[in-house]
Enzyme design. Structure first.
Site, PDB file in Angstrom:
ATOM      1  N   ASP A 110      -3.237 -29.559 -75.021  1.00  0.00           N
ATOM      2  CA  ASP A 110      -4.431 -28.842 -75.453  1.00  0.00           C
ATOM      3  C   ASP A 110      -5.643 -29.556 -74.879  1.00  0.00           C
ATOM      4  OD1 ASP A 110      -5.943 -27.009 -77.237  1.00  0.00           O
ATOM      5  OD2 ASP A 110      -4.039 -26.949 -78.324  1.00  0.00           O
ATOM      6  N   ASP A 218      -9.028 -24.804 -75.086  1.00  0.00           N
ATOM      7  CA  ASP A 218      -9.601 -24.339 -76.346  1.00  0.00           C
ATOM      8  C   ASP A 218     -10.956 -23.642 -76.117  1.00  0.00           C
ATOM      9  OD1 ASP A 218      -9.244 -24.744 -79.361  1.00  0.00           O
ATOM     10  OD2 ASP A 218     -11.267 -25.500 -79.089  1.00  0.00           O
ATOM     11  N   GLU A 277      -8.059 -20.143 -73.886  1.00  0.00           N
ATOM     12  CA  GLU A 277      -8.221 -19.428 -75.159  1.00  0.00           C
ATOM     13  C   GLU A 277      -9.605 -18.791 -75.114  1.00  0.00           C
ATOM     14  OE1 GLU A 277      -8.426 -20.055 -79.980  1.00  0.00           O
ATOM     15  OE2 GLU A 277      -9.568 -21.281 -78.593  1.00  0.00           O
ATOM     16  N   HIS A 349      -1.441 -21.442 -84.483  1.00  0.00           N
ATOM     17  CA  HIS A 349      -1.882 -22.212 -85.656  1.00  0.00           C
ATOM     18  C   HIS A 349      -3.141 -21.633 -86.287  1.00  0.00           C
ATOM     19  CE1 HIS A 349      -4.190 -23.500 -82.284  1.00  0.00           C
ATOM     20  NE2 HIS A 349      -5.064 -24.065 -83.090  1.00  0.00           N
ATOM     21  N   ASP A 350      -3.701 -20.572 -85.700  1.00  0.00           N
ATOM     22  CA  ASP A 350      -4.910 -19.950 -86.260  1.00  0.00           C
ATOM     23  C   ASP A 350      -4.639 -18.587 -86.892  1.00  0.00           C
ATOM     24  OD1 ASP A 350      -6.519 -22.047 -85.342  1.00  0.00           O
ATOM     25  OD2 ASP A 350      -6.863 -21.074 -83.413  1.00  0.00           O
TER      26      ASP A 350
END
Ligand code: NOJ
Length: 573
Positions: A110, A218, A277, A349-350
């Site tokens: 990430d 991210d 993302e 995870h969101d």
């Protein structure tokens, strides 16, 4: 060279290897705890690589493991080149990387560079004085004209942060505000400053020199802001203005990504997986980000399909309508058909757990989890599985705010209740949408704490781990895991899954989600009864397919059972 290296995915697929790859996301905090402190760690991930290998995935994407005060569980980084002691040591990371490579898989890290932690040395310097050389590395602004600095309403503009409250934090010692799109402990880096960009690039090169195989970037479409930082529209019932297009796909974002590519990736001489993302991205922008000729990223995570069941905000939960989801996904398939590439995902995870959200996590949990898997894996693009997807893990039956950890959920709860909303109603929204639904520990077996830890888990384990767990599914015919395994293998073995075009069928049907994929002489039919009632396959479509090879599913009957899904193949001779 070991046997595993000999058959590495590069050799099998040649260039653009990620087109035929399946990615598995690990949220390390919740995956496996090797030292009994209740929090998952790198060694825990390594000890469970057999699970990933059994599933057949090609890439492991690791959510952040860098040093962090953990305000946002590691998405607030205070040292990009250190491992947080909670997750282990650098040696643990190296061992993991080696083991992943030995098995012929790849490791994607990430990359969180829209912001740092406020405890990062860059920010500490930046906030130390107005004339510090790093002052301009972040977005510092004075109070609005005519206001008293530090008083409510004196913020430089009206933006609200994604995690509630204003997007500005007042710094008393220097008398100015800094911008934070996320929590006040996540100040935004100022990408306008070339020194910032160079510092980020050199950190990225450092990781690539260590052998990692790519980055999940991210909120990368937020790194360029409209430098005038204009006030946003204040929607009805809202306290703050919407940052919207002033921070999403901003004026210089493509320039920055092209520069990153030139400076970091192009000289490397090996092909990575680069996925951005990109919340709020449009199809048109996604095409720009992922057009191979532009050399920015390979693919992006779009958000439209995970917003079909919400209104103006993520807490405004709307009834789910399969037809809206289907139309949305088909639009993205068409939109990136000629140029660019899709990433395919339901969960991360969101997001809440998809089987609870779009499927039926009650009596049809297994069938609906399989249907969702079939629809995901069979689209054109690169599938991303989130830990537990392969088991059909569900949302958690939260009853109290004390059971939550996520900063977004906790802040929202307190803000909404302070505004006078009924706590039970707010809880109902959290139960449906909170990020903690997907962050509860991975369910390995039916023992106490689901085999995740011998200590006390940092977030409660879902009580349904006694029925839903890896031990009860791996190698067990008919399980959700085995269904995923079959679908992963199909992507590797059947070129039409990777390269085939996409045509939506029965676009107006109330229950059936159907499409075909055609590549050279091969055509696949994917048909799924996305409902809890049986559905009749129209003869006009199915007559041509009823006798075709059945790659996934067991039944050929024109009457489809609730949540049943099938994949057929025909080859023109
Ligand atoms: C997106 C990440 O996926 C999320 O978990 C995080 O809170 C924000 N970006 C801020 O880094």
């Amino acid at each position: 060279m070991t046997a595993a290296q000999e058959t590495s995915i590069d050799d099998v697929t040649g260039s653009e290897w990620w087109r035929s790859a399946v990615v598995y996301q690990v949220y390390p905090r919740s995956f496996a705890d090797s030292d009994g402190d209740g929090v998952g760690d790198l060694e825990g991930v390594r000890q469970h690589l057999d699970h990933l290998e059994a599933l057949g995935v090609d890439v492991l994407w690791l959510s952040p493991v860098y040093r962090s005060p953990m305000d946002d569980n590691g998405y607030d980084i205070s040292d990009y080149q250190q491992i947080d002691p909670l997750f282990g040591t650098f040696a643990d990371l190296e061992r993991l990387l080696e083991d992943v490579h030995r098995r012929g898989m790849k490791l994607v890290m990430d990359l969180v560079v829209n912001h740092t932690s406020d405890e990062h040395p860059w920010f500490r310097e930046s906030r130390s004085s107005r004339d510090n050389p790093k002052r301009d590395w972040y977005w510092w602004r004075p109070a609005r004209d005519g206001t008293v600095p530090g008083e409510p309403g004196a913020e430089p503009n009206n933006w609200g942060s994604f995690f509630s409250g204003p997007a500005w934090e007042y710094d008393e010692s220097t008398g100015e505000y800094f911008l934070h799109l996320f929590s006040r402990k996540q100040p935004d880096l100022n990408w306008e400053n070339p020194e910032v960009r160079q510092a980020v690039y050199s950190m990225m090169r450092w990781w690539l020199d260590r052998g990692v195989d790519g980055f999940r970037m991210d909120v990368i479409n937020m790194i360029s802001k409209d430098p005038s930082l204009p006030d946003g529209e204040v929607r009805e019932g809202e306290e703050h203005g919407d940052m919207g297009r002033a921070v999403i796909d901003g004026p210089r974002v493509h320039e920055f990504l092209a520069e990153m590519h030139r400076e970091v990736f192009a000289p490397l001489g090996r092909e990575l997986l680069l996925v951005g993302e990109t919340p709020g991205v449009t199809i048109e922008e996604a095409r720009r980000y992922t057009d191979p000729a532009r050399r920015e990223v390979d693919m992006v995570f779009q958000f439209e399909h995970v917003q079909v069941d919400r209104g103006a905000s993520k807490w405004d939960v709307l009834p789910f309508d399969m037809r809206v989801l289907r139309a949305c996904l088909a639009r993205w398939q068409d939109g990136l058909a000629e140029v660019g590439w899709n990433s395919l995902y339901w969960d991360n995870h969101d997001q809440p757990r998809v089987v609870s959200r779009f499927g039926d996590d009650g009596s049809c949990r297994v069938e609906s989890a399989k249907l969702l898997a079939t629809l995901l894996h069979l689209q054109r693009g690169t599938p991303y599985l989130y830990q537990g997807d392969e088991l059909g893990m569900t949302n958690f039956p939260f009853t109290s705010i004390d059971q939550f950890d996520d900063i977004e959920s906790v802040n929202y709860f307190h803000e909404a209740v302070a505004k006078g909303q009924a706590p039970e109603e707010v809880m109902a929204r959290l139960r449906a949408m909170s990020r903690d639904n997907s962050r509860t520990p991975m369910q390995w077996d039916s023992s106490a704490h689901a085999g995740f830890t011998t200590g006390t888990p940092w977030l409660p384990v879902n009580p349904n781990h006694r029925e839903i767990n890896a031990e009860g599914q791996v190698g067990v015919p008919g399980s959700v895991f085995e269904h995923h395994r079959r679908l992963v293998a199909l992507r590797h073995d059947e070129p039409a899954v990777v390269h085939g075009d996409f045509t939506l069928r029965l676009a107006d049907h109330d229950q059936l989600f159907a499409f075909t994929r055609r590549h050279e002489a091969t055509e696949l039919l994917v048909v799924a009864n996305f409902s809890g009632r049986s559905a009749r396959l129209p003869a006009a479509l199915y007559d041509r397919w009823a006798d075709a090879e059945l790659l996934v599913g067991e039944r050929r009957d024109a009457e489809m059972l609730p949540w049943e899904s099938r994949v057929h193949r025909r080859v023109r001779t």
